[in-house]
Design an enzyme around this catalytic site. Structure first.
Site, PDB file in Angstrom:
ATOM      1  N   HIS A   1       0.817  -1.233   0.026  1.00  0.00           N
ATOM      2  CA  HIS A   1       0.142   0.058   0.029  1.00  0.00           C
ATOM      3  C   HIS A   1       0.804   1.031   0.108  1.00  0.00           C
ATOM      4  CE1 HIS A   1      -3.655   2.109   1.399  1.00  0.00           C
ATOM      5  NE2 HIS A   1      -2.828   3.018   1.598  1.00  0.00           N
ATOM      6  N   GLU A   2       1.762   1.310   0.796  1.00  0.00           N
ATOM      7  CA  GLU A   2       2.741   2.318   0.969  1.00  0.00           C
ATOM      8  C   GLU A   2       3.545   2.558  -0.245  1.00  0.00           C
ATOM      9  OE1 GLU A   2       1.907   4.558   3.182  1.00  0.00           O
ATOM     10  OE2 GLU A   2       0.785   3.245   4.425  1.00  0.00           O
TER      11      GLU A   2
ATOM     12  N   HIS B   1      -6.177   6.840  -2.564  1.00  0.00           N
ATOM     13  CA  HIS B   1      -7.083   5.954  -1.832  1.00  0.00           C
ATOM     14  C   HIS B   1      -8.194   5.953  -2.514  1.00  0.00           C
ATOM     15  CE1 HIS B   1      -4.819   7.273   1.892  1.00  0.00           C
ATOM     16  NE2 HIS B   1      -4.513   5.922   1.808  1.00  0.00           N
TER      17      HIS B   1
END
Length: 533
Positions: A259-260, A269
């Site tokens: 995700h990061e 997002h």
């Protein structure tokens, strides 16, 4: 009207004992293979909730220490005072705007449905928003560190809603990394070897599914992984030689790391997409005013999703309760059954990889684009191949992997069973999706003009000794059910509680997708019946 605050949401904080580990597995897909009685270890069932040890809750209890690690990387409190002030001003401006803009009303019956689904639910781990609380005032979107260049643009936006930079997937104007050379990454000394291994795996997974490559200690701008007080990243490539990205305690699972990294590649997002109102409503009453900017929807001019559909199951989607200040759901799906799909942290999804490939124009150099059906697209690795979803295969993604046709005079039953294996169950591979036991995906098809009645006859994980987990991280039944029979790319609704036994629903079309999964070593029995109606 139903008040979701009355819902019991239990955070399981238990002492040492059995963990949730997974490795290789042996699976049997018939009921007769189920053991006659559950195993006992030391006189106790290994799944008894009172002795669970959730090692993922090992986050830093010293908020000041986490804040100090953050400042050591990005600058002192004094240096970042204006940074924090601008974000506060933007929150106030966004808050006023959000109060003026008419938002979709939350339906009380939907809230009631969700609350009933979640009674007795356990959180398996803290969310990124929980982990990042000590540094939240310095972050945008919960886990995004804003560059000085973009901060200046936000300062303008805080005074006038005039920031309208066109961008593809990112939250702020981002620079893409070059495709012509590997993206370099390094480790700060505070990243231990176990976490380094997970980070390497995350980069390898992204490289395997996109046209991007990574190289440890490579040349050029480097992603430098730190323990920086939480889980956070900048958006896109910065104009500096070293770009920090933080993987601190609680962040050390591959999906959060992915995700990061995806933020660093330029992804936003999911719930901030311009089209999100058709899929989720935001319960702003459950969000502190200085955090409401995290849910500010992009405009069409700000956001390009490259035709990739909204996916509740995206690794870039918040969970329902992220940023909640009163135990109410913040993100409320238009269909309550998707409550467990949002916020999944098992892996980047088909659509996440598809978004990265679109953002980086990965197949742009192909002499011709492949004709790919059922949501497939030209492979970033091979111009003469398609990338297909789980349900389809073949050169053009036209062949169903397993098609089960049922008639008006017949029904079909899926039976899923896995055995308990102590060695696998205690091997320490928590959250390792690659090692999960997965039933073969199936497409259930009724005659044209008909629909399918689905009945969950049995759903019995870990001999009934485990509670329900929000987002179903360890086991579940997934049903992809869309009105147009589209099984292309998005994740479906997920069930993972013994109390879901007896649940019945009617499909929206004559086609339904089915999947099942369980952690290796964890016993599970499930039976689902499909009938034409």
């Amino acid at each position: 009207n139903f008040n979701v605050q009355g819902m019991k949401l239990i955070l399981l904080l238990a002492a040492a004992a059995a963990a949730y580990p997974f490795n290789n597995y042996t699976a049997y897909f018939d009921e007769d293979s189920a053991p006659a009685s559950p195993p006992f270890i030391g006189g106790k069932l290994p799944f008894f909730p009172g002795i669970l040890k959730n090692r993922s809750l090992n986050i830093d209890e010293d908020a000041e220490a986490a804040l100090n690690r953050f400042h050591k990387i990005v600058g002192s409190r004094e240096k970042l005072a204006k940074h924090k002030s601008i974000l506060r001003s933007l929150s106030k401006a966004k808050g006023r705007l959000l109060n003026l803009v008419r938002r979709p009303a939350l339906k009380s019956e939907l809230l009631s449905e969700i609350a009933n689904r979640l009674k007795g639910t356990v959180l398996d781990r803290p969310s990124v928003s929980d982990i990042n609380k000590p540094i939240s005032e310095y972050l945008y979107g919960g886990d995004v560190m804003v560059s000085p260049e973009d901060l200046g643009k936000m300062e303008v936006e805080a005074h006038a809603e005039s920031f309208r930079a066109k961008r593809g997937a990112p939250i702020v104007t981002s620079t893409r990394w070059p495709k012509t050379q590997p993206i370099a990454f390094t480790f700060n000394g505070d990243i231990d070897e176990a976490t380094r291994k997970l980070i390497r795996t995350a980069t390898q997974k992204i490289a395997a599914n996109t046209c991007l490559n990574f190289k440890e200690n490579g040349a050029g701008t480097q992603l430098q992984f730190h323990r920086g007080g939480g889980c956070w990243s900048y958006i896109g490539k910065l104009s500096q030689s070293v770009q920090p990205i933080s993987i601190d305690r609680g962040c050390e699972i591959i999906p959060i790391i992915s995700h990061e990294i995806s933020h660093a590649l330029g992804l936003d997002h999911t719930q901030n997409r311009f089209d999100r109102d058709a899929f989720v409503s935001v319960n702003f009453a459950a969000v502190d005013s200085n955090m409401q900017n995290n849910f500010a929807k992009r405009t069409n001019a700000q956001n390009n999703n490259f035709g990739v559909p909204y996916d509740y199951g995206s690794d870039m989607h918040y969970g329902a309760f992220d940023f909640s200040n009163n135990k109410q759901a913040v993100l409320v799906p238009s269909q309550g059954d998707f409550i467990n799909t949002m916020g999944q942290r098992r892996s980047l999804t088909f659509n996440d990889y598809k978004m990265i490939n679109a953002l980086y124009s990965c197949s742009a150099n192909c002499p011709a684009q492949m004709t790919c059906y059922n949501g497939g697209y030209t492979s970033p690795k091979n111009c003469n191949a398609c990338v297909c979803t789980d349900f389809f295969t073949g050169a053009n993604c036209q062949t169903a992997r397993q098609l089960i046709a049922i008639s008006e005079t017949s029904s079909y039953k899926t039976v899923y069973h896995t055995d308990y294996n102590e060695a696998l169950y205690t091997s320490g591979n928590d959250y390792n999706w690659d090692m999960f036991n997965k039933d073969a995906v199936k497409i259930i098809k009724a005659p044209e003009g008909k629909k399918i009645k689905v009945t969950i006859n049995k759903l019995y994980p870990a001999f009934g000794q485990l509670p329900c987990y929000l987002s179903c991280p360890f086991f579940g039944l997934e049903f992809v059910d869309n009105s147009n029979g589209d099984l292309m790319t998005t994740m479906g609704k997920i069930y993972c509680c013994t109390k879901d036994e007896g649940v019945t629903f009617i499909s929206k079309s004559n086609i339904l997708g089915y999947k099942a999964y369980a952690s290796p070593g964890m016993p599970m029995d499930a039976t689902v019946t499909y009938t034409v109606v």
